[in-house]
Design a protein around this motif. Structure first.
Motif, PDB file in Angstrom:
ATOM      1  N   VAL A 167      -2.133  -1.341  -3.720  1.00  0.00           N
ATOM      2  CA  VAL A 167      -2.160  -0.295  -2.690  1.00  0.00           C
ATOM      3  C   VAL A 167      -1.927  -0.953  -1.324  1.00  0.00           C
ATOM      4  N   GLN A 168      -0.883  -0.462  -0.618  1.00  0.00           N
ATOM      5  CA  GLN A 168      -0.597  -1.024   0.723  1.00  0.00           C
ATOM      6  C   GLN A 168      -1.467  -0.323   1.767  1.00  0.00           C
TER       7      GLN A 168
ATOM      8  N   ALA B 105       1.546   5.345  -3.845  1.00  0.00           N
ATOM      9  CA  ALA B 105       2.712   6.126  -3.401  1.00  0.00           C
ATOM     10  C   ALA B 105       2.497   6.673  -1.993  1.00  0.00           C
ATOM     11  N   LEU B 106       1.277   7.129  -1.733  1.00  0.00           N
ATOM     12  CA  LEU B 106       0.944   7.686  -0.415  1.00  0.00           C
ATOM     13  C   LEU B 106       1.160   6.636   0.671  1.00  0.00           C
ATOM     14  N   CYS B 107       0.671   5.441   0.426  1.00  0.00           N
ATOM     15  CA  CYS B 107       0.758   4.364   1.432  1.00  0.00           C
ATOM     16  C   CYS B 107       2.179   3.840   1.581  1.00  0.00           C
ATOM     17  N   GLU B 108       3.020   4.054   0.563  1.00  0.00           N
ATOM     18  CA  GLU B 108       4.422   3.600   0.640  1.00  0.00           C
ATOM     19  C   GLU B 108       5.364   4.743   1.022  1.00  0.00           C
ATOM     20  N   ASP B 109       4.767   5.840   1.547  1.00  0.00           N
ATOM     21  CA  ASP B 109       5.582   6.984   2.004  1.00  0.00           C
ATOM     22  C   ASP B 109       6.501   7.493   0.905  1.00  0.00           C
ATOM     23  N   ARG B 110       5.990   7.579  -0.337  1.00  0.00           N
ATOM     24  CA  ARG B 110       6.816   8.061  -1.456  1.00  0.00           C
ATOM     25  C   ARG B 110       6.439   9.476  -1.877  1.00  0.00           C
TER      26      ARG B 110
ATOM     27  N   GLU C 108       8.194  -4.381   4.149  1.00  0.00           N
ATOM     28  CA  GLU C 108       8.434  -3.799   5.477  1.00  0.00           C
ATOM     29  C   GLU C 108       7.460  -2.661   5.788  1.00  0.00           C
ATOM     30  N   ILE C 109       6.599  -2.295   4.805  1.00  0.00           N
ATOM     31  CA  ILE C 109       5.700  -1.155   5.014  1.00  0.00           C
ATOM     32  C   ILE C 109       4.434  -1.634   5.715  1.00  0.00           C
ATOM     33  N   ARG C 110       4.107  -0.972   6.828  1.00  0.00           N
ATOM     34  CA  ARG C 110       2.859  -1.332   7.515  1.00  0.00           C
ATOM     35  C   ARG C 110       1.693  -0.733   6.740  1.00  0.00           C
ATOM     36  N   LYS C 111       0.633  -1.478   6.520  1.00  0.00           N
ATOM     37  CA  LYS C 111      -0.500  -0.997   5.739  1.00  0.00           C
ATOM     38  C   LYS C 111      -1.123   0.239   6.389  1.00  0.00           C
ATOM     39  N   LYS C 112      -1.531   1.183   5.571  1.00  0.00           N
ATOM     40  CA  LYS C 112      -2.167   2.389   6.081  1.00  0.00           C
ATOM     41  C   LYS C 112      -3.687   2.179   6.127  1.00  0.00           C
ATOM     42  N   ASN C 113      -4.318   2.885   7.056  1.00  0.00           N
ATOM     43  CA  ASN C 113      -5.782   2.855   7.165  1.00  0.00           C
ATOM     44  C   ASN C 113      -6.358   4.046   6.424  1.00  0.00           C
TER      45      ASN C 113
ATOM     46  N   GLU D  59      14.520   7.388   2.518  1.00  0.00           N
ATOM     47  CA  GLU D  59      15.006   6.015   2.309  1.00  0.00           C
ATOM     48  C   GLU D  59      13.863   5.198   1.730  1.00  0.00           C
ATOM     49  N   ASP D  60      14.118   4.387   0.733  1.00  0.00           N
ATOM     50  CA  ASP D  60      13.086   3.498   0.198  1.00  0.00           C
ATOM     51  C   ASP D  60      13.047   2.222   1.015  1.00  0.00           C
ATOM     52  N   LYS D  61      11.840   1.928   1.592  1.00  0.00           N
ATOM     53  CA  LYS D  61      11.712   0.652   2.324  1.00  0.00           C
ATOM     54  C   LYS D  61      11.140  -0.380   1.353  1.00  0.00           C
ATOM     55  N   PRO D  62      11.557  -1.642   1.464  1.00  0.00           N
ATOM     56  CA  PRO D  62      10.877  -2.666   0.654  1.00  0.00           C
ATOM     57  C   PRO D  62       9.411  -2.729   1.057  1.00  0.00           C
TER      58      PRO D  62
END
Ligand SMILES: Nc1nc2c(c(=O)[nH]1)N[C@@H](CN(C=O)c1ccc(C(=O)N[C@@H](CCC(=O)O)C(=O)O)cc1)CN2
Ligand SMILES: NCC(=O)N[C@@H]1O[C@H](COP(=O)([O-])[O-])[C@@H](O)[C@H]1O
Length: 254
Positions: free
Chosen positions: A52-53, A214-219, A23-28, A17-20
């Protein structure tokens, strides 16, 4: 919504599912360098401008005085030394590095010109979560002894007409992990290794930011045969079926 898409003989693919982005929590992120750190700086700038999120929580290096470490200190990013150098007080063992990275709640590790072998302890602690960028089109011109200008000298000497950048997941050997993305760069007739290096590095900076985004947005998607793919920000796939027509088309970065 059914996230699985039938791809004929290739089996199925979970498109997720694509999240906006909101709504994506930033990755460390932890970045590993050994040199000037221009890829590190590109990712850092992208984390500041929102491309980059993710946040670079820590820098790891085996060269405490390298340019990348200096930049990190200027920006207030903690610098860890690994591996522990002989007869040096500073430096972390592999086990201590895992514990320390856990304390920073690291999600992903990004190698960017890091010239030491990542120990198996780290690979097992961060499965499918360590990326490396290499300045050639792997599997060509990769492996032990292939780093920095050595890569570009070998490419020019070989007469290859194309080179490029590769981003791959890290496994226990040098440059043998699953390829995630590549960009092709022409090798010109009278290129010096330095001219080729500059052309490839320019593409590296763009590619790494796109991949880490893409990695940080779970894509990142894993195909049934184990090949990782990057889903573009918009996915629409048209699947003719007996009863209904689902309209989604999948676009992937190379
Ligand atoms: N477990 C892994 N560790 C690392 C990988 C990897 O794929 N798996 N990638 C390298 C980065 N790299 C190429 O992309 C690379 C870096 C260094 C070498 C190399 O031959 N190093 C020399 C030592 C160089 C030095 O200390 O100045 C060596 O090991 O003899 C090859 C490829 C990062 N780690
Ligand atoms: N095999 C690993 C390797 O050669 N990595 C390469 O080191 C350079 C680091 O530059 P940077 O420090 O300016 O990012 C980059 O070109 C990267 O691809």
């Amino acid at each position: 919504m059914n996230n699985f898409v039938k791809l004929g003989s290739k089996g199925s693919l979970d498109v997720g599912e694509d999240k906006p982005v909101s709504e994506i929590r930033k990755k460390n992120l932890a970045v590993f360098v050994s040199g000037g750190g221009s890829n590190f700086r590109s990712i850092y700038e992208a984390s500041l401008n929102g491309s980059v999120q993710g946040d670079i929580a820590v820098l790891v290096t085996n060269k405490p005085e390298c340019g990348g470490a200096e930049f990190a200190r200027e920006k207030g990013i903690p610098v860890l030394i690994c591996p522990k150098l002989k007869d040096e007080k500073e430096g972390l063992s592999a086990e201590d590095l895992v514990v320390t990275l856990r304390s920073y709640s690291i999600h992903f590790i990004l190698l960017a010109g890091y010239l030491k072998l990542i120990p198996v302890e780290l690979i097992r602690a961060f499965p499918k979560s360590i990326l490396n960028i290499h300045p050639s089109l792997l599997p060509s011109f990769g492996g032990k002894g292939y780093y920095g200008m050595k890569v570009h000298k070998a490419v020019v000497a070989s007469g290859a007409r194309y080179s490029g950048a590769t981003i791959h997941f890290v496994d226990e050997q040098y440059d043998t992990g699953r390829i995630l993305a590549q960009r092709v760069v022409p090798v010109l007739a009278f290129d010096t290794p330095e001219e080729l290096a500059a052309r490839v590095l320019h593409e590296e900076h763009k590619l790494y930011v796109e991949v880490v985004s893409a990695l940080c947005e779970d894509r990142i998607i894993w195909r049934d045969d184990g090949v990782p793919l990057i889903k573009s920000k918009k996915t629409l796939l048209i699947i003719p079926s007996r009863l209904t027509l689902h309209s989604v088309s999948l676009h992937y970065l190379l």
